[in-house]
Design a protein around this motif. Structure first.
Motif, PDB file in Angstrom:
ATOM      1  N   ASP A 178       0.839  -1.203   0.000  1.00 34.06           N
ATOM      2  CA  ASP A 178       0.000   0.000   0.000  1.00 34.06           C
ATOM      3  C   ASP A 178       0.871   1.250   0.000  1.00 34.06           C
ATOM      4  OD1 ASP A 178      -2.219  -1.612   0.081  1.00 34.06           O
ATOM      5  OD2 ASP A 178      -2.657  -1.261   2.202  1.00 34.06           O
ATOM      6  N   PRO A 179       0.480   2.283  -0.779  1.00 34.42           N
ATOM      7  CA  PRO A 179       1.243   3.533  -0.788  1.00 34.42           C
ATOM      8  C   PRO A 179       1.217   4.212   0.586  1.00 34.42           C
ATOM      9  CG  PRO A 179      -0.421   3.513  -2.538  1.00 34.42           C
ATOM     10  CD  PRO A 179      -0.661   2.318  -1.676  1.00 34.42           C
ATOM     11  N   GLU A 180       2.214   5.047   0.837  1.00 38.28           N
ATOM     12  CA  GLU A 180       2.290   5.803   2.087  1.00 38.28           C
ATOM     13  C   GLU A 180       0.992   6.582   2.323  1.00 38.28           C
ATOM     14  OE1 GLU A 180       4.023   6.941   5.547  1.00 38.28           O
ATOM     15  OE2 GLU A 180       5.084   5.725   4.074  1.00 38.28           O
ATOM     16  N   GLY A 181       0.454   6.472   3.535  1.00 38.57           N
ATOM     17  CA  GLY A 181      -0.755   7.218   3.876  1.00 38.57           C
ATOM     18  C   GLY A 181      -2.044   6.614   3.334  1.00 38.57           C
ATOM     19  N   GLN A 182      -1.957   5.442   2.712  1.00 37.47           N
ATOM     20  CA  GLN A 182      -3.122   4.759   2.143  1.00 37.47           C
ATOM     21  C   GLN A 182      -3.201   3.356   2.737  1.00 37.47           C
ATOM     22  OE1 GLN A 182      -5.075   5.754  -1.001  1.00 37.47           O
ATOM     23  NE2 GLN A 182      -4.429   7.775  -0.346  1.00 37.47           N
ATOM     24  N   SER A 183      -4.391   2.794   2.729  1.00 37.83           N
ATOM     25  CA  SER A 183      -4.544   1.426   3.219  1.00 37.83           C
ATOM     26  C   SER A 183      -5.610   0.694   2.419  1.00 37.83           C
ATOM     27  CB  SER A 183      -4.928   1.424   4.706  1.00 37.83           C
ATOM     28  OG  SER A 183      -4.970   0.098   5.195  1.00 37.83           O
ATOM     29  N   SER A 184      -5.356  -0.600   2.167  1.00 35.37           N
ATOM     30  CA  SER A 184      -6.354  -1.456   1.529  1.00 35.37           C
ATOM     31  C   SER A 184      -6.858  -2.504   2.525  1.00 35.37           C
ATOM     32  CB  SER A 184      -5.757  -2.152   0.299  1.00 35.37           C
ATOM     33  OG  SER A 184      -4.689  -3.004   0.686  1.00 35.37           O
ATOM     34  N   ARG A 185      -6.321  -2.459   3.768  1.00 38.94           N
ATOM     35  CA  ARG A 185      -6.746  -3.420   4.793  1.00 38.94           C
ATOM     36  C   ARG A 185      -7.034  -2.680   6.098  1.00 38.94           C
ATOM     37  NH1 ARG A 185      -2.519  -7.810   6.471  1.00 38.94           N
ATOM     38  NH2 ARG A 185      -1.620  -6.008   7.485  1.00 38.94           N
ATOM     39  N   PHE A 186      -8.074  -3.129   6.776  1.00 37.61           N
ATOM     40  CA  PHE A 186      -8.475  -2.585   8.074  1.00 37.61           C
ATOM     41  C   PHE A 186      -8.709  -3.773   8.980  1.00 37.61           C
ATOM     42  CE2 PHE A 186      -9.258   0.415   4.836  1.00 37.61           C
ATOM     43  CZ  PHE A 186      -9.005   1.654   5.393  1.00 37.61           C
ATOM     44  N   GLU A 187      -8.218  -3.692  10.224  1.00 30.95           N
ATOM     45  CA  GLU A 187      -8.290  -4.874  11.084  1.00 30.95           C
ATOM     46  C   GLU A 187      -8.546  -4.484  12.530  1.00 30.95           C
ATOM     47  OE1 GLU A 187      -5.890  -9.055  11.558  1.00 30.95           O
ATOM     48  OE2 GLU A 187      -4.730  -7.271  11.097  1.00 30.95           O
ATOM     49  N   LEU A 188      -9.352  -5.319  13.207  1.00 32.74           N
ATOM     50  CA  LEU A 188      -9.651  -5.113  14.614  1.00 32.74           C
ATOM     51  C   LEU A 188      -9.636  -6.460  15.326  1.00 32.74           C
ATOM     52  CD1 LEU A 188     -10.634  -3.116  16.863  1.00 32.74           C
ATOM     53  CD2 LEU A 188     -12.950  -3.740  16.209  1.00 32.74           C
ATOM     54  N   LYS A 189      -8.920  -6.501  16.467  1.00 36.07           N
ATOM     55  CA  LYS A 189      -8.963  -7.689  17.321  1.00 36.07           C
ATOM     56  C   LYS A 189     -10.006  -7.420  18.396  1.00 36.07           C
ATOM     57  CE  LYS A 189      -4.257  -9.440  16.725  1.00 36.07           C
ATOM     58  NZ  LYS A 189      -3.991  -8.821  15.465  1.00 36.07           N
ATOM     59  N   ASP A 190     -11.097  -8.159  18.357  1.00 41.48           N
ATOM     60  CA  ASP A 190     -12.198  -7.920  19.283  1.00 41.48           C
ATOM     61  C   ASP A 190     -13.062  -9.173  19.371  1.00 41.48           C
ATOM     62  OD1 ASP A 190     -14.748  -7.157  20.389  1.00 41.48           O
ATOM     63  OD2 ASP A 190     -14.263  -5.070  19.953  1.00 41.48           O
ATOM     64  N   ASP A 191     -13.070  -9.790  20.556  1.00 39.80           N
ATOM     65  CA  ASP A 191     -13.893 -10.993  20.776  1.00 39.80           C
ATOM     66  C   ASP A 191     -15.339 -10.763  20.393  1.00 39.80           C
ATOM     67  OD1 ASP A 191     -11.768 -12.327  21.795  1.00 39.80           O
ATOM     68  OD2 ASP A 191     -12.490 -12.424  23.861  1.00 39.80           O
ATOM     69  N   LYS A 192     -15.886  -9.611  20.803  1.00 37.36           N
ATOM     70  CA  LYS A 192     -17.308  -9.343  20.581  1.00 37.36           C
ATOM     71  C   LYS A 192     -17.628  -9.274  19.093  1.00 37.36           C
ATOM     72  CE  LYS A 192     -18.290  -6.921  24.877  1.00 37.36           C
ATOM     73  NZ  LYS A 192     -18.202  -5.605  25.476  1.00 37.36           N
ATOM     74  N   LEU A 193     -16.739  -8.664  18.314  1.00 34.45           N
ATOM     75  CA  LEU A 193     -16.975  -8.568  16.876  1.00 34.45           C
ATOM     76  C   LEU A 193     -16.916  -9.946  16.225  1.00 34.45           C
ATOM     77  CD1 LEU A 193     -17.453  -7.167  14.216  1.00 34.45           C
ATOM     78  CD2 LEU A 193     -15.054  -6.467  14.190  1.00 34.45           C
ATOM     79  N   VAL A 194     -15.928 -10.769  16.605  1.00 34.44           N
ATOM     80  CA  VAL A 194     -15.833 -12.123  16.044  1.00 34.44           C
ATOM     81  C   VAL A 194     -17.086 -12.916  16.396  1.00 34.44           C
ATOM     82  CG1 VAL A 194     -14.575 -14.319  16.127  1.00 34.44           C
ATOM     83  CG2 VAL A 194     -13.314 -12.175  15.975  1.00 34.44           C
ATOM     84  N   ASN A 195     -17.532 -12.813  17.654  1.00 35.06           N
ATOM     85  CA  ASN A 195     -18.735 -13.532  18.078  1.00 35.06           C
ATOM     86  C   ASN A 195     -19.976 -13.010  17.357  1.00 35.06           C
ATOM     87  OD1 ASN A 195     -17.239 -15.123  19.801  1.00 35.06           O
ATOM     88  ND2 ASN A 195     -17.588 -13.816  21.566  1.00 35.06           N
ATOM     89  N   ALA A 196     -20.058 -11.688  17.177  1.00 31.79           N
ATOM     90  CA  ALA A 196     -21.199 -11.096  16.466  1.00 31.79           C
ATOM     91  C   ALA A 196     -21.211 -11.570  15.016  1.00 31.79           C
ATOM     92  CB  ALA A 196     -21.128  -9.570  16.528  1.00 31.79           C
ATOM     93  N   TRP A 197     -20.037 -11.635  14.406  1.00 31.90           N
ATOM     94  CA  TRP A 197     -19.933 -12.087  13.021  1.00 31.90           C
ATOM     95  C   TRP A 197     -20.364 -13.548  12.903  1.00 31.90           C
ATOM     96  CZ3 TRP A 197     -20.184 -10.564   8.372  1.00 31.90           C
ATOM     97  CH2 TRP A 197     -19.739 -11.358   7.333  1.00 31.90           C
ATOM     98  N   ASP A 198     -20.034 -14.355  13.939  1.00 28.50           N
ATOM     99  CA  ASP A 198     -20.377 -15.772  13.938  1.00 28.50           C
ATOM    100  C   ASP A 198     -21.839 -16.030  14.299  1.00 28.50           C
ATOM    101  OD1 ASP A 198     -18.064 -16.978  13.083  1.00 28.50           O
ATOM    102  OD2 ASP A 198     -17.210 -17.164  15.081  1.00 28.50           O
ATOM    103  N   ALA A 199     -22.509 -15.035  14.881  1.00 23.11           N
ATOM    104  CA  ALA A 199     -23.883 -15.246  15.351  1.00 23.11           C
ATOM    105  C   ALA A 199     -24.811 -15.560  14.184  1.00 23.11           C
ATOM    106  CB  ALA A 199     -24.381 -14.010  16.088  1.00 23.11           C
ATOM    107  N   PRO A 200     -25.747 -16.497  14.388  1.00 20.67           N
ATOM    108  CA  PRO A 200     -26.687 -16.815  13.316  1.00 20.67           C
ATOM    109  C   PRO A 200     -27.541 -15.603  12.962  1.00 20.67           C
ATOM    110  CG  PRO A 200     -26.951 -18.314  15.198  1.00 20.67           C
ATOM    111  CD  PRO A 200     -25.978 -17.266  15.596  1.00 20.67           C
ATOM    112  N   LYS A 201     -27.790 -15.450  11.688  1.00 19.60           N
ATOM    113  CA  LYS A 201     -28.671 -14.396  11.184  1.00 19.60           C
ATOM    114  C   LYS A 201     -28.209 -12.976  11.510  1.00 19.60           C
ATOM    115  CE  LYS A 201     -32.792 -17.280  11.127  1.00 19.60           C
ATOM    116  NZ  LYS A 201     -32.469 -18.474  11.868  1.00 19.60           N
ATOM    117  N   SER A 202     -26.915 -12.798  11.796  1.00 17.86           N
ATOM    118  CA  SER A 202     -26.425 -11.427  11.985  1.00 17.86           C
ATOM    119  C   SER A 202     -26.367 -10.742  10.620  1.00 17.86           C
ATOM    120  CB  SER A 202     -25.050 -11.418  12.658  1.00 17.86           C
ATOM    121  OG  SER A 202     -24.108 -12.122  11.882  1.00 17.86           O
ATOM    122  N   THR A 203     -26.748  -9.474  10.594  1.00 20.88           N
ATOM    123  CA  THR A 203     -26.704  -8.689   9.358  1.00 20.88           C
ATOM    124  C   THR A 203     -25.994  -7.383   9.666  1.00 20.88           C
ATOM    125  OG1 THR A 203     -28.812  -7.623   9.803  1.00 20.88           O
ATOM    126  CG2 THR A 203     -28.876  -9.645   8.481  1.00 20.88           C
ATOM    127  N   GLY A 204     -25.583  -6.687   8.624  1.00 21.42           N
ATOM    128  CA  GLY A 204     -24.897  -5.435   8.881  1.00 21.42           C
ATOM    129  C   GLY A 204     -24.610  -4.653   7.626  1.00 21.42           C
TER     130      GLY A 204
END
Length: 124
Positions: A73-99
């Motif tokens: 990625d060029p300086e000051g730019q990003s093509s990836r965004f990342e978060l370490k968060d149990d709640k987000l992983v669990n929310a993503w895994d939850a059945p019928k979660s939408t967003g």
């Protein structure tokens, strides 16, 4: 559709771009990769974060993923965004979660819907 990182492809702007959402249960992290219309090339933005709004069991949740630029990625730019968060992983895994995710690319806002999905972690 599956993206090049093995994640869930999300249409942004009627196919103008895609976001690929991956999650890793081991590291409790969720990453979003910005990709071109063909899910081939990374697309960068100067944005410092991407917001994910999820609805899990009828309850809204919001998460902010900070930029985590890839090596090319060029300086000051990003093509990836990342978060370490149990709640987000669990929310993503939850059945019928939408967003929905929203990101600015080239100064224009793009929104993508995250559909409810059924997980199948078992190998067939």
């Amino acid at each position: 559709r599956e993206g090049p990182h093995g994640g869930h492809a999300i249409d942004l702007g009627n196919g103008a771009y895609h976001a690929e959402l991956t999650h890793d249960d081991a590291t409790k992290s969720v990453a979003i990769y910005l990709l071109d219309a063909n899910l081939k090339k990374p697309v960068t933005t100067a944005e410092k974060e991407i917001t994910i709004n999820l609805t899990v069991d009828g309850k809204p949740q919001q998460y902010t993923l900070p930029a985590a630029p890839q090596a090319d990625d060029p300086e000051g730019q990003s093509s990836r965004f990342e978060l370490k968060d149990d709640k987000l992983v669990n929310a993503w895994d939850a059945p019928k979660s939408t967003g929905r995710i929203t990101v600015n690319i080239g100064g224009k806002p793009y929104t993508g819907d995250i559909d409810a999905h059924e997980h199948d972690h078992e190998k067939k």
